[in-house]
Write an enzyme that holds these catalytic residues in place. Structure first.
Site, PDB file in Angstrom:
ATOM      1  N   LYS A  87     -21.266  11.931  60.769  1.00  0.00           N
ATOM      2  CA  LYS A  87     -20.686  11.997  59.428  1.00  0.00           C
ATOM      3  C   LYS A  87     -21.614  11.366  58.413  1.00  0.00           C
ATOM      4  O   LYS A  87     -22.100  10.271  58.684  1.00  0.00           O
ATOM      5  CB  LYS A  87     -19.358  11.243  59.460  1.00  0.00           C
ATOM      6  CG  LYS A  87     -18.693  11.091  58.130  1.00  0.00           C
ATOM      7  CD  LYS A  87     -17.495  10.199  58.252  1.00  0.00           C
ATOM      8  CE  LYS A  87     -16.880  10.029  56.889  1.00  0.00           C
ATOM      9  NZ  LYS A  87     -15.752   9.135  56.903  1.00  0.00           N
ATOM     10  N   LYS A 114     -21.985   7.113  61.628  1.00  0.00           N
ATOM     11  CA  LYS A 114     -21.492   7.228  60.255  1.00  0.00           C
ATOM     12  C   LYS A 114     -22.483   6.549  59.323  1.00  0.00           C
ATOM     13  O   LYS A 114     -22.753   5.356  59.460  1.00  0.00           O
ATOM     14  CB  LYS A 114     -20.116   6.574  60.144  1.00  0.00           C
ATOM     15  CG  LYS A 114     -19.546   6.654  58.745  1.00  0.00           C
ATOM     16  CD  LYS A 114     -18.128   6.137  58.714  1.00  0.00           C
ATOM     17  CE  LYS A 114     -17.571   6.180  57.308  1.00  0.00           C
ATOM     18  NZ  LYS A 114     -16.207   5.642  57.254  1.00  0.00           N
TER      19      LYS A 114
HETATM   20  C1  PBG Z   1     -12.980   5.020  55.836  1.00  0.00           C
HETATM   21  C2  PBG Z   1     -13.423   6.427  55.718  1.00  0.00           C
HETATM   22  C3  PBG Z   1     -14.241   7.025  54.755  1.00  0.00           C
HETATM   23  C4  PBG Z   1     -14.244   8.377  55.040  1.00  0.00           C
HETATM   24  C5  PBG Z   1     -13.465   8.565  56.176  1.00  0.00           C
HETATM   25  N1  PBG Z   1     -12.990   7.346  56.592  1.00  0.00           N
HETATM   26  C6  PBG Z   1     -14.909   6.495  53.552  1.00  0.00           C
HETATM   27  C7  PBG Z   1     -15.927   5.436  53.626  1.00  0.00           C
HETATM   28  O1  PBG Z   1     -16.397   5.046  54.690  1.00  0.00           O
HETATM   29  O2  PBG Z   1     -16.268   4.950  52.559  1.00  0.00           O
HETATM   30  C8  PBG Z   1     -14.938   9.445  54.249  1.00  0.00           C
HETATM   31  C9  PBG Z   1     -14.338  10.788  54.297  1.00  0.00           C
HETATM   32  C10 PBG Z   1     -14.797  11.710  53.245  1.00  0.00           C
HETATM   33  O3  PBG Z   1     -15.633  11.400  52.377  1.00  0.00           O
HETATM   34  O4  PBG Z   1     -14.295  12.850  53.260  1.00  0.00           O
HETATM   35  N2  PBG Z   1     -13.938   4.093  56.149  1.00  0.00           N
END
Ligand code: PBG
Length: 322
Positions: A246, A193
């Site tokens: 992601k 991520k």
């Molecule tokens: C929580 C999380 C996030 C997303 C999914 N889980 C946001 C972040 O890390 O700031 C993003 C999902 C999206 O943008 O569709 N940590």
């Protein structure tokens, strides 16, 4: 000329025959944002077509989705009490716990329920872990995340999906679940991520933007492809069942490299910013929404995604784009 590639493009029949990438409805997971209260269906401005739902309304919407085949959900809790220790995240009364119980009671095995495990929507400061002197402290955050995953598993979640990017959380969650008899609860890791501006609309939806600073001390630097493999391999060793990359669109190389380097299923998360950009351009008449969406979905699959998490899922299924 003894090679004429155009021969295999002559008409739709031959093009269908030689298509290298097939997409199936079975590959898609649809995210939902759940809020406390009753009779709430509230539009999320930055994500046209996506709403906040209270649990009662969620059940109705899921029933509609099931009719067109949307049978795998990813749940996010929004609007719970925010504290420094994120205690509402692992409560047995959280809105996510209630949603899991109601969904499972109503739809049973017809529905596969996955939950996001992260505390950013449950902390006053909006970070994905517990702060010690303004630093997101790894090991105490991991303890909280494991408790959150356990609460979801106890409520009946089929799969938990940690999205926090703390070190060692996959192993800790797996160990706690197993020790409590939830060895059959699956784990999909947000293994790779990146600290990304593509999450902008989501942070409005989840009310989870950090109050101070950014997420770069735990989410990955988008310049790093080798480190992406390292993160994924660690999560595999710690017991993840599925590895996720992601965001998706700007990270096709990572998806394809991961597909080549693991035997596990690979998922990609087509995130909020990617969704909202398509929606905005389509609304302005600048692009053909259906064509753009399906081109993106096939590209995820071609790159090596076995599983696609996307806010477009409902449109794709309801409008018969697939
Ligand atoms: C929580 C999380 C996030 C997303 C999914 N889980 C946001 C972040 O890390 O700031 C993003 C999902 C999206 O943008 O569709 N940590």
């Amino acid at each position: 000329m003894n090679q004429r590639p155009r021969r295999l493009r002559k008409n739709p029949i031959i093009r269908e025959m030689v298509a290298e990438t097939r997409l199936s409805k079975n590959m898609f997971i649809y995210p939902y944002f759940i809020v406390p209260g009753k009779k709430i269906v509230h539009k999320i401005d930055a994500m046209p077509g996506i709403d906040h739902f209270s649990v009662d309304e969620l059940l109705k919407d899921v029933e509609k989705g099931l009719k067109v085949g949307v049978n795998k959900l990813l749940l996010f809790g929004v609007g719970e009490e925010k504290t420094k220790d994120a205690s509402s995240s692992f409560s047995n009364n959280s809105v996510v716990v209630k949603a899991i119980k109601e969904l499972k009671r109503t739809f049973g095995e017809d529905l596969y329920v996955i939950t996001d495990v992260c505390v950013c929507a449950y902390t006053t400061h909006g970070h994905c872990g517990i702060l010690h002197d303004d630093y997101v402290h790894n090991d105490s955050s991991v303890e909280v995340l494991a408790k959150m995953a356990l609460a979801h598993a106890q409520a009946g979640a089929d799969m938990v999906a940690p999205s926090d990017m703390m070190d060692g959380r996959v192993g800790a969650i797996r160990a706690l679940l197993d020790s409590k008899g939830f060895e059959n609860t699956a784990l999909m890791s947000y293994a790779v991520k990146f600290a990304s501006a593509f999450y902008g609309p989501f942070r409005e939806a989840a009310d989870s933007a950090p109050q101070k600073g950014d997420r770069k001390s735990y989410q990955m630097d988008f310049r790093n492809g080798r480190e992406a493999m390292k993160e994924a391999m660690l999560d595999e060793q710690e017991g993840a069942d599925i590895l996720m990359v992601k965001p998706a669109l700007a990270y096709m190389d990572v998806i394809s490299n991961l597909r080549a380097n693991t035997l596990l299923p690979v998922a990609c998360y087509n995130v909020s910013g990617e969704y909202s950009m398509v929606k905005a351009a389509a609304k302005n008449g600048w692009i053909d929404e259906q064509k753009i969406v399906m081109e993106n979905m096939y590209a995820f699959a071609r790159a090596g995604s076995d599983i696609i998490i996307s806010y477009h899922t409902r449109d794709i299924f309801e409008k018969g784009w697939l």
